[in-house]
Every structure is written in C-alpha cells, then in structure tokens.
Design an enzyme around this catalytic site. Structure first.
Site, mmCIF file in Angstrom:
data_model
loop_
_atom_site.group_PDB
_atom_site.id
_atom_site.type_symbol
_atom_site.label_atom_id
_atom_site.label_comp_id
_atom_site.label_asym_id
_atom_site.label_seq_id
_atom_site.Cartn_x
_atom_site.Cartn_y
_atom_site.Cartn_z
ATOM 1 C CB SER A 191 -0.948 -0.072 1.200
ATOM 2 O OG SER A 191 -1.792 1.023 1.250
ATOM 3 C CG ASP A 226 -2.898 -0.434 -2.175
ATOM 4 O OD1 ASP A 226 -2.913 0.733 -1.721
ATOM 5 O OD2 ASP A 226 -3.405 -1.398 -1.558
ATOM 6 C CG ASP A 279 -6.326 0.737 -0.556
ATOM 7 O OD1 ASP A 279 -5.483 1.639 -0.415
ATOM 8 O OD2 ASP A 279 -6.286 -0.339 0.094
ATOM 9 C CD GLU A 296 -9.547 2.876 8.450
ATOM 10 O OE1 GLU A 296 -9.446 2.452 9.602
ATOM 11 O OE2 GLU A 296 -8.683 2.645 7.578
ATOM 12 N N PRO A 324 -3.132 0.795 20.775
ATOM 13 C CG PRO A 324 -3.292 -1.493 21.236
ATOM 14 C CD PRO A 324 -4.006 -0.199 21.435
ATOM 15 C CB SER A 345 -3.245 -3.060 13.951
ATOM 16 O OG SER A 345 -3.516 -2.168 12.891
ATOM 17 C CB THR A 346 0.514 -1.194 10.777
ATOM 18 O OG1 THR A 346 0.510 0.148 11.239
ATOM 19 C CG2 THR A 346 -0.827 -1.537 10.190
ATOM 20 N NE ARG A 348 -0.966 4.247 14.374
ATOM 21 C CZ ARG A 348 0.164 4.436 13.693
ATOM 22 N NH1 ARG A 348 0.871 5.525 13.873
ATOM 23 N NH2 ARG A 348 0.601 3.521 12.846
HETATM 24 C C1 16G Z 1 -4.140 -0.760 7.984
HETATM 25 C C2 16G Z 1 -5.617 -0.758 7.655
HETATM 26 C C3 16G Z 1 -6.159 0.654 7.725
HETATM 27 C C4 16G Z 1 -5.895 1.231 9.093
HETATM 28 C C5 16G Z 1 -4.436 1.126 9.451
HETATM 29 C C6 16G Z 1 -4.248 1.476 10.897
HETATM 30 C C7 16G Z 1 -6.819 -2.122 6.076
HETATM 31 C C8 16G Z 1 -6.911 -2.596 4.661
HETATM 32 N N1 16G Z 1 -5.837 -1.279 6.325
HETATM 33 O O1 16G Z 1 -3.427 -0.038 7.029
HETATM 34 O O2 16G Z 1 -7.531 0.588 7.491
HETATM 35 O O3 16G Z 1 -6.295 2.568 9.153
HETATM 36 O O4 16G Z 1 -3.993 -0.203 9.268
HETATM 37 O O5 16G Z 1 -2.915 1.367 11.235
HETATM 38 O O6 16G Z 1 -7.616 -2.487 6.924
HETATM 39 P P1 16G Z 1 -2.451 1.444 12.762
HETATM 40 O O7 16G Z 1 -3.129 0.303 13.492
HETATM 41 O O8 16G Z 1 -0.988 1.344 12.702
HETATM 42 O O9 16G Z 1 -2.927 2.760 13.282
HETATM 43 ZN ZN ZN Z 2 -3.580 1.346 0.158
#
Ligand code: 16G
Ligand code: ZN
Length: 535
Positions: A62, A277, A279, A371, A500, A502-503, A508
């Site tokens: 992405s 990507d 989206d 979002e 927390p 998720s990525t 945060r």
């Molecule tokens: C991912 C999610 C996005 C969300 C982001 C939050 C999908 C396809 N993508 O990129 O929607 O806003 O994670 O990230 O669901 P964070 O948990 O690091 O804040």
């Molecule tokens: Zn994307």
C-alpha cells in the site's frame, strides 16, 4: 509434497521472526517475505476449497515505501479474509520449514474444515508495481500449483480491482468473469450517465491527480482516455520519475498535511492524491488566502451521505431506507456532529481497520464508510437496489421522483462495493460536486474541523494497552483512562484516546480541542502519561 518441499528449501524461513496477519495482512521488508508466500499459497488453496469459490491474493504494501511489501487474502465476495482464518494464517507462519510439520497442520485443518483432497481450488493473484512483487507472486503461485490449484494470474492491478475481480468470478449477476475493460466501462458509463441525466451546461474543472508513483497511475490512464470529452484529468507522480510513495501519495498528504512533491498545485483548483495501491483518496487545494486545504475521509462520508440522502428525499424513499455513516475514533468530532445533528443521518463508530467498517456498513440499506485516511466506499443492500429500481420505473411516480431514483441506481454502478477504491471514489466525488454545483471550497465550508494532533509513543509492550468502545476507552493498564479523562476535562470540546497500533510497534495518541495549541498540549500530556504507566 516434493514440490512444496523444494520450495521450502529454496525460500527458508528467516529465523526469529514472528509475523502476525493484521488489518493489512502480512507486511514487512520485501526481502524477508518469500517464505511467507509459500504459506499464503497453501492457505489460499484451503480457503478456496472450503468456500468452493475463487479467492484472491493481493501482493502490496500500500502506502509503505518501495522496499516493503505485503500480502493479503481476499474472500469470495471481494471482502477481507474472514477473521477466524487470520488465526490459521498465523499458525502456519509459526511452523518450521519442515514439510512433515506443515503437512500435518494442513491435514488437521482439512479434517476440521471438512475439506476433501479432490475439492477444487482457484486463486486470482495480482500485485502492485514494486520490484519485489513478481517474485513474491511467483512463490504463491508455485506453492498453490503444488497443491493442484488453478491460478488466474492478473499481474498488475490496484488492490480494489482485485477485490472487484474476485467478486465478479463468484457472482453470476456480475457475469461470473472479470475483464479490465468491463471494470472501467462500468465506472465510466455510470459517470457519463449521471452527467447526461443532469440539465446543467456547466463544464468540469480539470483535476490534477498525484498517483504516488504507483499502480494507480497506469490504471488511471484508461479513465483519462474514456472520459476525455467530459473532464480533463492530469496525472502526476506517474512513476516515470519519482519513487513509490516518496513524498507523495494520500498517506503523505494526510499525515504531513502537505502538498505532495511533483504536482503544480497552483495551476489547479482541484487536486487529489491516491496511495500506492489506489485504495485511499485525499482531495486538496490552495484557498484564496494561499493556505493548503485538505479534504479527507470524513469529508467524503459527508459528501456521499449528503448526496444520497438528498436523492432519497427527492425520490420519496427516505423514510423507507436505513442510511448510516460508519467512522472510527479518528473521525474529526465536528464531522460526527455535522452528520448527526445537521444532516440527521446516524453514525456508528467501530475499531480501526477496513474490515470493521465494512462489516458495520452492512447493517444499513445504504452504509457509507470512510476512515479519516481516505479509505472508504458505500454499500447498498439488495432490498435498497430493488426499491430504487422499482421507483425508477414506476409510472405512478412523478418525473422528478423517477429521475432521483434513477440517479441513485446509476450511482450504485459508480461505486466499488467490495472495498475502498480511489479511482471509483474520484469519479463519484466529481459527479456529486458537479450535480450539487459545489466546488472544493464550498464542500470544505460545510463545517470546520476541530484542530487535532496525533503522536506516537515507543513502548516496551504495546499489548499492555487494551481498549473497548471502538478504541475510545482503555481498560488496561489500570488508571490510564482515569488520567486521560482528567486531562481531557480541562479542555473545552477536548477529546482524546490512545490505542496500540496494529501495523507498527508503537502506541498512538489522538487528541482534539478548540485550538491547535490546546490539541498539541493535550496530546503531549497524554503521551507522558502513557510513557509513565507503560515503560
Ligand atoms: C491498515 C488498515 C487501515 C488502518 C491502518 C491502521 C486495512 C486494509 N488497512 O493499514 O484501514 O487505518 O492499518 O494502522 O484495513 P495502525 O493500526 O498502525 O494505526
Ligand atoms: Zn492502500
């Protein structure tokens, strides 16, 4: 078995790595991903067998930099992978590179899920323009083929295109097949038909698109060509010069509240950025005071809800239809107020991540979700589709009512209902602005955002934070929420939460208040409390 065994040997698992299947699937530096792709080929095969349908595998990271990549599975109706399968994905990835161990787990799953060895499997694979993508796709393909799975190799696609393609293959109403020409024809025909239905002799102002040097740049050229007689589209950051997502793209513009490099902003009254990507979508412009102004996901929710509720009213269908907007805690408080109190449309709040928004939007006849980062779409129930069709053909209704019903019916075709699609969302936005005679300034003036600040906190263990109420309140660690409440209470119209990521391995912090100074101050105070209670 032999083929799988040699693949495991060719692409061994990196040691000491645990990767979780999160909201964005698996995502990491591209060079450590090959072994994951073997597991994905196996998992996608099993998923296809269980659902007796075609499933998708999208390879993309992405908005991340070129050096990263990722992979996610797409379920038969074009939706995100069912959450129970995220557990199987994670378990497969914890297993060592031993064919016997992996095969034992596959057999256990086959028994548990009642899969017969001869059940057929079919997978559609696509990827974005990263250099690492073709290799990763070829590994998924070889792993799946080792299990006799049929592969549809779509090669370069935007993420939302693959979501839509998978739905087409599994849905007889959508011809049971997908072609790129049909996809663009569907969107562009709906766009043109909505224009033809309007008596206005106004013309479109040209639109500058920052394509993040991603796959969207290639795909947008089709739209530019098909709609050349309607709207001038100029594509910048088209991959010929800059790097993917480097100082450009929707994520960059939203996070830094800054124009992307490589776009002559001053030459246009309307600009937008998509991500790598395609989206996510963010609009922006320079106002008369020379200020950079941005229209994010919240603004699309407002615009789409405004248009659809207006057309429902004109079609005299409003009272029979449940329309709602789905947001996350990151939605600006003023957007929520405006939708509920001025537009009289209901709003639901869900945890971050597209799958949560999408799921909730299914509760409505018209469920609009975005979002704040610009990812979103609209879902229409079957019942709504029948009602609108009937109303548009009902001779007992007035011409105005029939026209409005027909406009909704056509608008549905302009939307990619499977997932947020920046290309479809650009066309939908342009059409609404045209039909409602709005420009970006008027659209922005619906309401003023509350100033906000987002901060990151590096912590030893982010899982110590547990949230409830769509991530708006913390239940762990003890006292954190009380301390946040106490701080927030000192700021009029203050609102804040921590969650927390998720990525990333961080926590945060989000804060909003009447002034930017106060929002900054509140965010910093909360950041300190998190550091104190967690580290
Ligand atoms: C991912 C999610 C996005 C969300 C982001 C939050 C999908 C396809 N993508 O990129 O929607 O806003 O994670 O990230 O669901 P964070 O948990 O690091 O804040
Ligand atoms: Zn994307």
């Amino acid at each position: 078995m032999e083929k799988l065994k040699s693949l495991l040997h060719e692409y061994p698992k990196s040691t000491n790595i645990f990767m979780g299947y999160g909201t964005a699937g698996f995502r990491a530096r591209a060079d450590i991903l090959p072994w994951i792709m073997i597991r994905i080929g196996i998992l996608a095969t099993l998923r296809s067998k269980v659902k007796r349908a075609c499933v998708g595998v999208m390879i993309t990271a992405s908005h991340n930099p070129e050096c990263d990549n990722g992979v996610k599975l797409i379920d038969p109706h074009g939706e995100m992978l069912d959450q129970t399968w995220e557990v199987y994905a994670n378990t497969l990835c914890t297993l060592d590179d031993d064919i016997n161990i992996i095969w034992d787990y596959v057999e256990t799953l086959m028994i548990q899920l009642n899969i017969q060895p001869n059940d057929e499997a079919i997978i559609g694979i696509a990827y974005d323009i990263r250099q690492s993508s073709p290799l990763l796709a070829s590994i998924v393909k070889r792993a799946a083929q080792a299990l006799s799975t049929t592969i549809m190799d779509f090669e370069l696609m935007t993420t939302p295109q693959l979501h839509y393609a998978i739905r087409c293959y599994n849905d007889d109403d959508l011809n049971g097949k997908y072609t790129e020409a049909d996809y663009f024809d569907k969107l562009c025909t709906a766009f043109q038909n909505l224009i033809f239905m309007t008596s206005s002799n106004k013309s479109f102002e040209s639109l500058a698109i920052d394509a993040a040097n991603g796959i969207g740049a290639i795909k947008l050229t089709h739209v530019r060509r098909i709609l050349a007689n309607f709207i001038r589209i100029d594509i910048y950051n088209d991959g010929t010069k800059g790097l993917l997502n480097d100082k450009c793209g929707a994520d960059y513009v939203k996070i830094y509240q800054k124009a992307p490099d490589g776009l002559p902003l001053k030459n246009y009254s309307k600009c937008c950025s998509i991500d790598g990507d395609a989206d996510r979508l963010i609009y922006f412009f320079i106002d008369e005071n020379n200020q950079f102004r941005i229209l994010d996901g919240d603004r699309f929710s407002v615009l789409f809800a405004l248009f659809l509720s207006l057309k429902l009213q004109e079609a005299k269908l409003f009272d029979d239809v449940k329309i709602g907007v789905v947001q996350t805690a990151y939605a600006n408080g003023r957007s929520t107020d405006y939708i509920i109190n001025t537009m009289k449309v209901s709003v639901a709040c869900v945890p971050t991540g597209v799958k949560h928004l999408h799921h909730k939007a299914l509760d409505y006849d018209i469920g609009i979700y975005f979002e704040a980062n610009g990812h979103g779409t609209v879902l229409f129930s079957d019942d709504l589709k029948s009602k609108v069709k009937a109303a548009s053909e009902d001779p007992k209704r007035t011409e105005k009512e029939r026209l409005a019903a027909n406009q909704i019916r056509t608008f549905i075709n302009l939307i990619n209902e499977t997932v947020g699609d920046a290309i479809a969302d650009i066309l939908a936005t342009e059409v609404i602005l045209f039909l409602l005679n709005l420009n970006l300034e008027k659209w922005l003036n619906f309401y003023d955002d509350l100033p906000q600040r987002q901060l990151k906190v590096a912590v030893k263990d982010r899982t110590m934070i547990q949230t409830i109420d769509a991530e708006r309140r913390c239940i762990a660690p003890a006292h954190l929420q009380d301390r946040i409440d106490e701080l927030v209470s000192k700021y009029p119209s203050g609102r804040a939460f921590v969650r927390p990521s998720s990525t990333e391995d961080i926590v945060r912090v989000y804060a909003e208040a009447i002034t930017q100074i106060e929002a900054d101050k509140l965010a910093i105070e909360i950041q300190k409390v998190v550091e104190e209670l967690i580290n």
